[in-house]
Design a protein around this motif. Structure first.
Motif, mmCIF file in Angstrom:
data_model
loop_
_atom_site.group_PDB
_atom_site.id
_atom_site.type_symbol
_atom_site.label_atom_id
_atom_site.label_comp_id
_atom_site.label_asym_id
_atom_site.label_seq_id
_atom_site.Cartn_x
_atom_site.Cartn_y
_atom_site.Cartn_z
ATOM 1 N N ASP A 4 -53.662 67.815 26.803
ATOM 2 C CA ASP A 4 -55.337 67.251 26.657
ATOM 3 C C ASP A 4 -55.954 68.331 25.465
ATOM 4 O OD1 ASP A 4 -54.569 65.048 27.931
ATOM 5 O OD2 ASP A 4 -55.583 65.741 29.735
ATOM 6 N N ASN A 5 -56.737 67.795 24.681
ATOM 7 C CA ASN A 5 -57.583 68.528 23.841
ATOM 8 C C ASN A 5 -56.977 69.737 23.263
ATOM 9 O OD1 ASN A 5 -60.256 66.880 24.880
ATOM 10 N ND2 ASN A 5 -59.956 68.070 26.438
ATOM 11 N N LEU A 6 -55.746 69.710 22.761
ATOM 12 C CA LEU A 6 -54.955 70.668 22.101
ATOM 13 C C LEU A 6 -55.674 71.201 20.871
ATOM 14 C CD1 LEU A 6 -51.072 69.631 22.380
ATOM 15 C CD2 LEU A 6 -52.386 71.499 23.563
ATOM 16 N N GLU A 7 -56.190 70.471 20.091
ATOM 17 C CA GLU A 7 -56.924 70.870 18.756
ATOM 18 C C GLU A 7 -57.917 72.085 19.138
ATOM 19 O OE1 GLU A 7 -59.458 69.650 14.734
ATOM 20 O OE2 GLU A 7 -59.439 68.498 16.633
ATOM 21 N N GLN A 8 -58.649 71.525 20.306
ATOM 22 C CA GLN A 8 -59.629 72.669 20.753
ATOM 23 C C GLN A 8 -59.164 74.097 21.122
ATOM 24 O OE1 GLN A 8 -62.509 71.052 23.555
ATOM 25 N NE2 GLN A 8 -63.370 73.258 24.025
ATOM 26 N N ALA A 9 -58.079 73.613 22.173
ATOM 27 C CA ALA A 9 -57.420 74.915 22.466
ATOM 28 C C ALA A 9 -56.742 75.827 21.510
ATOM 29 C CB ALA A 9 -56.395 74.387 23.483
ATOM 30 N N LEU A 10 -56.103 74.878 20.512
ATOM 31 C CA LEU A 10 -55.871 75.679 19.302
ATOM 32 C C LEU A 10 -56.631 76.614 18.526
ATOM 33 C CD1 LEU A 10 -53.217 76.373 17.506
ATOM 34 C CD2 LEU A 10 -53.821 74.305 16.080
ATOM 35 N N LEU A 11 -57.749 75.952 18.077
ATOM 36 C CA LEU A 11 -58.675 76.818 17.564
ATOM 37 C C LEU A 11 -59.307 77.931 18.384
ATOM 38 C CD1 LEU A 11 -60.641 74.069 15.587
ATOM 39 C CD2 LEU A 11 -59.540 76.031 14.622
ATOM 40 N N LEU A 12 -59.458 77.772 19.609
ATOM 41 C CA LEU A 12 -59.865 78.587 20.334
ATOM 42 C C LEU A 12 -58.882 79.866 20.443
ATOM 43 C CD1 LEU A 12 -61.968 79.749 22.722
ATOM 44 C CD2 LEU A 12 -60.570 78.488 24.445
ATOM 45 N N GLU A 13 -57.667 79.584 20.486
ATOM 46 C CA GLU A 13 -56.564 80.913 20.815
ATOM 47 C C GLU A 13 -56.531 81.621 19.244
ATOM 48 O OE1 GLU A 13 -54.990 82.948 23.342
ATOM 49 O OE2 GLU A 13 -55.514 81.018 23.500
ATOM 50 N N ARG A 14 -56.514 80.849 18.277
ATOM 51 C CA ARG A 14 -56.710 81.401 16.933
ATOM 52 C C ARG A 14 -57.874 82.412 16.874
ATOM 53 N NH1 ARG A 14 -53.619 79.591 12.492
ATOM 54 N NH2 ARG A 14 -55.246 80.700 11.139
ATOM 55 N N ARG A 15 -59.033 82.059 17.166
ATOM 56 C CA ARG A 15 -60.299 82.700 17.205
ATOM 57 C C ARG A 15 -60.115 84.091 18.024
ATOM 58 N NH1 ARG A 15 -66.494 80.749 18.025
ATOM 59 N NH2 ARG A 15 -67.541 82.720 17.440
ATOM 60 N N LYS A 16 -59.383 83.966 19.223
ATOM 61 C CA LYS A 16 -59.335 85.152 20.164
ATOM 62 C C LYS A 16 -58.484 86.049 19.793
ATOM 63 C CE LYS A 16 -58.803 82.670 23.941
ATOM 64 N NZ LYS A 16 -58.563 82.235 25.397
ATOM 65 N N GLU A 17 -57.265 85.339 19.128
ATOM 66 C CA GLU A 17 -56.066 86.238 18.804
ATOM 67 C C GLU A 17 -56.252 86.891 17.565
ATOM 68 O OE1 GLU A 17 -52.427 88.121 19.021
ATOM 69 O OE2 GLU A 17 -53.381 87.157 20.556
ATOM 70 N N LEU A 18 -56.771 86.153 16.544
ATOM 71 C CA LEU A 18 -56.827 86.531 15.113
ATOM 72 C C LEU A 18 -58.204 87.277 14.631
ATOM 73 C CD1 LEU A 18 -54.651 83.584 13.517
ATOM 74 C CD2 LEU A 18 -53.966 85.950 14.646
ATOM 75 N N CYS A 19 -58.999 87.333 15.680
ATOM 76 C CA CYS A 19 -60.431 87.812 15.423
ATOM 77 C C CYS A 19 -60.235 89.084 14.614
ATOM 78 C CB CYS A 19 -61.228 88.048 16.678
ATOM 79 S SG CYS A 19 -60.635 89.297 17.708
ATOM 80 N N PHE A 20 -61.072 89.214 13.426
ATOM 81 C CA PHE A 20 -61.293 90.369 12.410
ATOM 82 C C PHE A 20 -60.216 90.310 11.847
ATOM 83 C CE2 PHE A 20 -62.944 91.706 16.773
ATOM 84 C CZ PHE A 20 -64.213 91.267 16.551
ATOM 85 N N GLU A 21 -59.354 89.570 11.576
ATOM 86 C CA GLU A 21 -58.176 89.658 10.829
ATOM 87 C C GLU A 21 -58.421 88.364 9.505
ATOM 88 O OE1 GLU A 21 -54.312 90.358 12.691
ATOM 89 O OE2 GLU A 21 -55.746 89.995 14.337
ATOM 90 N N GLY A 22 -59.676 87.720 9.421
ATOM 91 C CA GLY A 22 -59.963 87.087 8.200
ATOM 92 C C GLY A 22 -59.610 85.539 8.389
ATOM 93 N N HIS A 23 -59.821 84.904 9.635
ATOM 94 C CA HIS A 23 -59.419 83.587 9.457
ATOM 95 C C HIS A 23 -60.461 82.584 10.126
ATOM 96 C CE1 HIS A 23 -55.023 84.263 9.071
ATOM 97 N NE2 HIS A 23 -55.239 85.467 10.007
ATOM 98 N N LEU A 24 -61.523 83.048 10.797
ATOM 99 C CA LEU A 24 -62.317 82.062 11.370
ATOM 100 C C LEU A 24 -63.071 81.024 10.678
ATOM 101 C CD1 LEU A 24 -63.509 80.925 13.996
ATOM 102 C CD2 LEU A 24 -65.217 82.601 13.962
ATOM 103 N N PHE A 25 -63.796 81.453 9.656
ATOM 104 C CA PHE A 25 -64.471 80.680 8.705
ATOM 105 C C PHE A 25 -63.460 79.559 7.960
ATOM 106 C CE2 PHE A 25 -66.927 79.631 4.975
ATOM 107 C CZ PHE A 25 -67.989 79.003 5.485
ATOM 108 N N PHE A 26 -62.550 79.991 7.472
ATOM 109 C CA PHE A 26 -61.521 79.115 6.895
ATOM 110 C C PHE A 26 -60.837 78.030 7.893
ATOM 111 C CE2 PHE A 26 -61.034 83.602 4.331
ATOM 112 C CZ PHE A 26 -62.232 83.098 3.367
ATOM 113 N N ASP A 27 -60.506 78.636 8.929
ATOM 114 C CA ASP A 27 -60.265 77.671 10.188
ATOM 115 C C ASP A 27 -61.169 76.486 10.357
ATOM 116 O OD1 ASP A 27 -57.809 79.093 10.337
ATOM 117 O OD2 ASP A 27 -58.415 80.204 12.274
ATOM 118 N N LEU A 28 -62.265 76.956 10.427
ATOM 119 C CA LEU A 28 -63.352 75.843 10.770
ATOM 120 C C LEU A 28 -63.652 74.872 9.680
ATOM 121 C CD1 LEU A 28 -66.314 77.997 12.261
ATOM 122 C CD2 LEU A 28 -64.787 76.515 13.625
#
Length: 493
Positions: A421-445
């Motif tokens: 359930d809610n895998l998209e939300q979980a995926l975006l959350l995991e990318r945000r936590k794991e890849l923070c400060f590596e230049g991804h969040l705004f582009f992911d959104l």
């Protein structure tokens, strides 16, 4: 041993040729004395000279992605970052937006004086350098065919990567409109030595096709290792080029190819995820990247080993009277569970902050990822698991998506997903936590068609950005449009 990013002063004079979009008029190139152009020909007529040129191109690329504007952009715009108080002077203890990013941060960049003009110009400068190398490499009399192919491969991927970064900044994500009519960027495959042209922007479909074409051409030419001196992880190779290709396929919403390419890297790269017990210590080590890095652009050093610049210039903490601008927002910090070992990657320090006219010690969280002169971490294996997860999700393979997310969560000692359930939300959350400060969040959104919501520490009048919006991309600098009337400006600018 030569510094693999260190180039001679002569080479810098020779190679700094701005392409059509650069700050100065490109007619300057045509007006150079013949001796300058002869020097270029001489420089690129031998293997030694062309390797020096390739070395310098990596240096230019590293400097461009390390520059403050790009290095903080995705995390600042997305809400992972906030600012520290001023250390000294009349504004001591006050928190303000850095002047060089003030318009961008507020989603109000101006075409006439864009905060990103330098990034735009230097990206095309890097591209021009790769084109010069590609135009001369086949004629080298003192290089073997294998060596020529290796040089060509690295230049092709640098060219593709630079165009890809420009696409992220200046083109709306796929899905905003039809990619067959949506604007991409100018894709430059020839140097200024062939004369001035006035190209139009490609469609987004064509832009991605050309990026992919360059990477695939590179993959056909790579040999076992770079001919340059330095850490192998600092140069493009067949493994990290495939990893980049997986990211490009993801941005293109080509889920099948994104899955297959990420899967290939995960299974066949010979690189493993950094285990739980080493994860924090490897991020904390000095001068050596985390072992799962597939590509890190190492920082420049002089002949004495002194550092010429690093990301700690923006994220570093040295003492409570010597620290830099960017720290983690509570928007990010609040996402981690108490058991998550990634919470240990934040260095919490109390800094005097002026609140209602009174100095108060307030805690700020610096990232340990970017202390002690780190290089620019361009691609890590963790990202490939999350690319494969996202592609699997879109292909309807929910269990694979869940398992890949759980692989990253298990390493971090976070709670595992038990349902799909809610895998998209979980995926975006995991990318945000794991890849923070590596230049991804705004582009992911943007890529997932999500809105921006910045709360903790937001100083802008525009702390949110609803999707879709023309402000998810920046304006083409006006001076470049004035130079080339075929360039079409982005909407709202």
């Amino acid at each position: 041993m030569m510094n693999y990013y260190k180039t001679t002063y002569k080479y810098q004079l020779v190679m700094v040729l701005f392409v059509l979009f650069a700050l100065q008029s490109c007619s300057d190139f045509l007006e150079q004395e013949p001796g300058s152009q002869t020097s270029i020909t001489e420089q690129l007529s031998t293997k030694k000279g062309i390797l020096s040129a390739l070395n310098g191109t990596y240096g230019s690329l590293e400097a461009n992605v390390r520059g403050e504007r790009f290095a903080v952009y995705a995390d600042l715009q997305g809400g992972n970052l906030k600012f520290t108080p001023t250390i000294t002077g009349n504004s001591r203890g006050q928190i303000t937006i850095p002047i060089n990013l003030e318009n961008v941060y507020s989603f109000q960049d101006q075409a006439l004086d864009s905060d990103f003009t330098t990034f735009y110009d230097e990206s095309y400068d890097v591209i021009n350098q790769t084109n010069l190398i590609l135009e001369y490499v086949d004629a080298l009399p003192d290089a073997s065919d294998v060596e020529k192919k290796q040089i060509k491969a690295e230049a092709l991927v640098i060219r593709a990567y630079s165009h890809y970064l420009l696409t992220l900044i200046y083109s709306q994500a796929v899905g905003n409109t039809s990619p067959d009519t949506q604007l991409g960027i100018v894709y430059n495959k020839t140097s200024l030595s062939g004369g001035i042209t006035y190209p139009k922007r490609e469609t987004l479909t064509t832009t991605y096709s050309l990026i992919i074409e360059d990477i695939n051409a590179a993959l056909d030419n790579f040999s076992d290792k770079s001919l340059l001196t330095g850490p192998s992880y600092s140069f493009f190779n067949s493994i990290n080029a495939k990893a980049l290709l997986a990211r490009v396929y993801l941005s293109k919403n080509d889920w099948q190819n994104a899955f297959a390419t990420a899967n290939d890297v995960i299974l066949n790269s010979g690189v493993s995820l950094t285990p739980t017990e080493n994860y924090i210590s490897q991020w904390e080590q000095t001068n050596v990247p985390i072992a799962e890095n597939l590509l890190e652009f190492s920082i420049p050093r002089d002949s004495g080993g002194e550092v010429g610049g690093s990301l700690s210039s923006y994220f570093g903490y040295f003492s409570n009277t010597n620290y830099n601008k960017y720290v983690a927002s509570q928007d990010l910090l609040g996402l981690y569970e108490s058991t998550d070992i990634r919470k240990q990657l934040f260095l919490e320090k109390a800094l005097p902050t002026l609140i209602n006219g009174v100095f108060v010690n307030v805690n700020y969280s610096f990232t340990k990822k970017l202390q002690d002169n780190p290089g620019y971490s361009a691609i890590r294996l963790s990202e490939l698991y999350l690319i494969r997860a996202e592609a699997a999700l879109e292909l309807g393979n929910l269990e694979t998506a869940k398992n890949d997310i759980n692989t990253i969560r298990a390493r971090a000692k976070a709670t595992l997903l038990t349902t799909t359930d809610n895998l998209e939300q979980a995926l975006l959350l995991e990318r945000r936590k794991e890849l923070c400060f590596e230049g991804h969040l705004f582009f992911d959104l943007a890529r997932r068609n999500k809105s921006v919501s910045r709360n903790d520490g937001c100083l802008s009048l525009n702390c949110s950005l609803d999707y879709p919006s023309p402000k998810f991309v920046l304006p083409i600098p006006r001076k470049n449009i004035n130079l080339n009337s075929n360039l079409q400006q982005n909407e709202s600018y």
